[in-house]
Design an enzyme around this catalytic site. Structure first.
Site, mmCIF file in Angstrom:
data_model
loop_
_atom_site.group_PDB
_atom_site.id
_atom_site.type_symbol
_atom_site.label_atom_id
_atom_site.label_comp_id
_atom_site.label_asym_id
_atom_site.label_seq_id
_atom_site.Cartn_x
_atom_site.Cartn_y
_atom_site.Cartn_z
ATOM 1 N N TYR A 35 -10.946 -33.540 11.445
ATOM 2 C CA TYR A 35 -10.106 -33.041 10.353
ATOM 3 C C TYR A 35 -9.761 -34.185 9.391
ATOM 4 C CZ TYR A 35 -6.105 -31.031 7.879
ATOM 5 O OH TYR A 35 -5.253 -30.595 6.901
ATOM 6 N N LYS A 114 -2.361 5.138 -8.411
ATOM 7 C CA LYS A 114 -1.345 4.791 -7.410
ATOM 8 C C LYS A 114 -2.055 4.716 -6.062
ATOM 9 C CE LYS A 114 3.266 5.563 -5.745
ATOM 10 N NZ LYS A 114 2.942 5.276 -4.368
ATOM 11 N N GLU A 172 -1.692 -4.051 -3.462
ATOM 12 C CA GLU A 172 -1.791 -3.079 -2.384
ATOM 13 C C GLU A 172 -2.949 -3.446 -1.470
ATOM 14 O OE1 GLU A 172 0.640 -1.144 -3.094
ATOM 15 O OE2 GLU A 172 0.450 0.566 -1.752
ATOM 16 N N CYS A 407 5.779 34.640 28.829
ATOM 17 C CA CYS A 407 5.443 33.216 28.692
ATOM 18 C C CYS A 407 3.927 33.041 28.866
ATOM 19 C CB CYS A 407 6.192 32.399 29.741
ATOM 20 S SG CYS A 407 5.660 30.676 29.785
HETATM 21 S S1 IVH Z 1 3.834 -1.206 -9.347
HETATM 22 C C1 IVH Z 1 8.094 -2.417 -9.758
HETATM 23 N N1 IVH Z 1 1.458 -0.138 -9.331
HETATM 24 O O1 IVH Z 1 3.694 2.211 -4.782
HETATM 25 C C2 IVH Z 1 6.850 -1.701 -9.595
HETATM 26 N N2 IVH Z 1 2.790 0.064 -7.397
HETATM 27 O O2 IVH Z 1 6.082 3.806 -4.564
HETATM 28 C C3 IVH Z 1 6.156 -2.080 -8.365
HETATM 29 N N3 IVH Z 1 1.695 1.229 -5.557
HETATM 30 O O3 IVH Z 1 5.722 -0.324 -3.480
HETATM 31 C C4 IVH Z 1 4.989 -1.341 -8.052
HETATM 32 N N4 IVH Z 1 -0.215 1.616 -6.588
HETATM 33 O O4 IVH Z 1 3.200 -0.506 -3.076
HETATM 34 C C5 IVH Z 1 2.580 -0.357 -8.650
HETATM 35 N N5 IVH Z 1 -0.689 0.742 -9.447
HETATM 36 C C6 IVH Z 1 0.426 0.519 -8.758
HETATM 37 C C7 IVH Z 1 0.580 0.961 -7.438
HETATM 38 C C8 IVH Z 1 1.794 0.720 -6.792
HETATM 39 C C9 IVH Z 1 0.470 1.759 -5.450
HETATM 40 C C10 IVH Z 1 2.721 1.253 -4.511
HETATM 41 C C11 IVH Z 1 3.469 -0.047 -4.352
HETATM 42 C C12 IVH Z 1 4.930 0.324 -4.438
HETATM 43 C C13 IVH Z 1 4.898 1.792 -4.197
HETATM 44 C C14 IVH Z 1 6.080 2.467 -4.834
#
Ligand code: IVH
Length: 672
Positions: A35, A114, A172, A407
């Site tokens: 290392y 989402k 995510e 039953c």
């Molecule tokens: S933004 C302050 N964008 O949804 C805003 N969240 O229900 C923070 N999520 O905890 C989140 N896709 O884990 C954002 N395109 C997206 C997302 C997303 C999934 C999740 C995220 C958040 C949850 C809230």
């Protein structure tokens, strides 16, 4: 890239990897001298090139400051959540409110998918990944650095030079639908247990210790947020910053649309909903965010969610299938529940073959005939539910599904109340499924916990050896156990040892273990606290019992029926006087309540909580004067919502009960 820079990059990656093995896993795979050799070689090469080109090197960090062991990690800035909306009306409200708050006629919105995964926060210092954690309570989350380390789309060292010294990247973690199905199918995961969704599987993998690298590779990452600490002042656009972040080595979604009008957003929503089934991963809606970071800052947040963004969820996916069979299942306390079995359907990538029909009222409402074409959804995106059917092609009386009057297991005539919503088998001492479930309950975690005495073994002893009550189990011998399938010498001895050693139990657990209808852990705890001894419990008068939080007339009736049955008294007597089980009692202050929103409220808990064990949360709520119920009833005031909730959640939604999420709960507790 010049040859020397390439060499430096390679070495940097190598060292980061060995740092991780050494400091984080305590499992170095190279000697210290090797290392040191690599480290010095890197230093030597770095000295040869322009200093500006090497700001993101592990040579700038002191060993263990890169990885520290502890289960929870603080976020530098709070991780917020999103408010959900489910229809156009609420979207228009959101849109109008944004225009009003921004005091402009048009705003640029960034529309995204989402993702249905697990949120993570990645902290980079000088361009090096320092820690990764889940969202947790928003302030601190579970440390998952170990497993993040192998995710391809998360760089360990950032590309380029143009990044802030400290930053948080949010996104995510998820897994593809294909991997979810194949991993679940192969029963690859922990002891045959199956995950109900790709999200749960991703979350399980992310948190798993000693996750093997082939599984780690299944985890994917997409960035959907960041904290760049003043850096954004350079570029006042979320989207443009995302493009910058992409250049540093992160994955960003390729389905992002900048929209300037509500119609553009609505059309993005509709198109994405149509696209959903063709995507390789699960999504459950779209996220609409204001693009300007300055405007976001001005608009601000409400408690745990920003005001400048919203999650617009897709309507429930409904699938058509054919009803094959309805089975009537007998529960521990004799309640009969119809369960519909149908030809498999996939909803959001999850295979569904059966759904509870709850009770006779629901069965009558659905008016089912075998062979009917039925419609299935996942209520709250989780629990399978038969929502309706097409008109039956042939309503043949022979095929009509009706509640049996006997039953299905022991043929005892079922009892019911006047409305005939629920049916019960009262043959509790002879009806096999009831005996099985009662004994499994008796020896379960919060009762007479006997390690190794699994449901599989209990069921065999009931079927093959005619075991009928807990006493039969306390008389077990080696030969009987050893003859069972899947029981070797070691298991048999372990079980016998555990049974022999078992000599005392707390009164609340003792009461709970009896499995009396309506007496869950909380009521058992209150009864124990009130009675103070087994003798007092066995002769508790009605007027006293009714003073105890959680005990109403119904529960008192169940209790008094149970305690006036000689069979039951005989079992209790033998446990105490023949097997010398001592029933212990420790007084505590639980009946003194602090005033809170839970005071004198009937509370249901549904789903798994991340930060509390079931017992813990019940005790906490009861300490605050709450009455935790185990079953749905008209009297429920509020529902605590965990992950993967059960039918109590659907009830809460249907009856518009106040729902408190775990995050909110933590906040409330912290203020009391
Ligand atoms: S933004 C302050 N964008 O949804 C805003 N969240 O229900 C923070 N999520 O905890 C989140 N896709 O884990 C954002 N395109 C997206 C997302 C997303 C999934 C999740 C995220 C958040 C949850 C809230």
């Amino acid at each position: 890239m010049s040859k020397i820079i390439k060499k430096i990059k390679n070495l940097q990656n190598k060292i980061i990897y060995h740092n991780y093995l050494y400091f984080y896993l305590d499992k170095p795979i190279i000697s210290d001298s090797k290392y040191d050799y690599l480290f010095n070689k890197l230093k030597y090469l770095e000295k040869k090139v322009n200093k500006k080109k090497i700001i993101n090197s592990p040579t700038h960090l002191i060993g263990s400051s890169i990885f520290k062991k502890s289960k929870f990690r603080k976020h530098l800035t709070p991780m917020l959540s999103l408010e959900n909306i489910f229809d156009k009306k609420n979207f228009i409200n959101f849109y109008k409110k944004m225009l009003l708050l921004s005091n402009t006629k048009s705003i640029k919105f960034c529309c995204e998918l989402k993702f249905d995964g697990v949120a993570v926060n990645l902290i980079y210092i000088n361009g090096i990944l320092k820690q990764a954690s889940t969202r947790g309570d928003g302030k601190k989350g579970e440390d998952v650095t170990k497993n993040i380390f192998f995710i391809k789309s998360i760089p360990l060292i950032l590309n380029g030079l143009n990044f802030p010294q400290i930053m948080e990247i949010r996104g995510e973690i998820f897994i593809s639908k294909k991997d979810f199905i194949s991993l679940n199918k192969k029963n690859f995961i922990l002891n045959n247990s199956k995950f109900s969704s790709a999200r749960n599987l991703a979350s399980g993998l992310l948190r798993r210790k000693n996750l093997d690298s082939s599984l780690k590779k299944k985890l994917l990452f997409v960035c959907h947020g960041f904290e760049l600490f003043n850096y954004f002042k350079k570029i006042d656009s979320y989207y443009l910053n995302l493009l910058e972040i992409k250049n540093w080595g992160f994955n960003i979604s390729d389905q992002i649309l900048l929209c300037k009008s509500k119609n553009e957003i609505l059309s993005f929503f509709q198109k994405t909903n149509k696209l959903r089934s063709t995507l390789k991963f699960d999504i459950d809606g779209v996220v609409i965010k204001i693009d300007s970071l300055r405007l976001r800052h001005r608009i601000g947040l409400i408690s745990r969610a920003p005001r400048w963004a919203i999650a617009y969820k897709f309507p429930n996916e409904v699938k058509k299938t054919k009803l094959i069979q309805v089975k009537f299942k007998v529960g521990r306390t004799g309640v009969i529940t119809p369960v519909g079995y149908f030809e498999p359907v996939y909803i959001h990538g999850v295979k569904i073959t059966k759904a509870s029909i709850y009770n006779n009222k629901e069965l009558k409402k659905l008016n089912l005939y075998l062979g009917d074409t039925i419609f299935i959804c996942r209520a709250g995106d989780v629990i399978p539910k038969i929502i309706s059917k097409e008109n039956s092609f042939i309503e043949n009386l022979k095929n009509k599904v009706i509640f049996p009057n006997k039953c299905p297991s022991c043929s005892f005539i079922l009892k019911t109340c006047t409305q005939q919503n629920n049916f019960y088998c009262t043959n509790s001492f002879f009806c096999i499924p009831q005996i099985q479930k009662r004994i499994i309950h008796f020896f379960s975690k919060d009762s007479f916990k006997i390690k190794g005495l699994s449901p599989h073994i209990i069921n065999q002893l009931i079927k093959k050896n005619n075991f009928r009550n807990p006493i039969d189990f306390f008389k077990l011998d080696f030969q009987t156990l050893f003859k069972l399938t899947n029981v070797g010498k070691k298991t048999a001895n372990n079980i016998l040892n555990a049974l022999n050693k078992f000599n005392s139990i707390n009164l609340d657990k003792f009461i709970y273990s009896l499995g009396i209808k309506g007496i869950g852990r909380s009521v058992a705890y209150n009864l124990a606290n009130y009675c103070g001894s087994l003798t007092n419990f066995l002769k508790i008068p009605q007027e006293d019992a009714l003073k105890i939080p959680g005990v109403g007339k119904l529960i008192y009736n169940n209790l008094s029926n149970f305690l006036s049955n000689n069979n039951n008294l005989n079992i209790i007597d033998q446990l105490i006087n023949k097997f010398y089980i001592r029933v212990l009692f420790k007084k505590d202050k639980r009946l003194f309540f602090k005033k809170s929103i839970f005071y004198k409220k009937n509370i249901l808990i549904t789903g798994q909580l991340k930060n509390f064990s079931r017992t813990e949360i019940i005790y906490k709520l009861e300490n605050l004067g709450g009455i935790v119920k185990n079953y749905i009833s008209k009297k429920i005031d509020l529902v605590i919502l965990g992950k993967n909730p059960g039918k109590k959640f659907i009830y809460a939604v249907n009856f518009k009960k106040k729902i408190i999420s775990e995050d909110e709960l933590i906040k409330i507790f912290s203020k009391i």
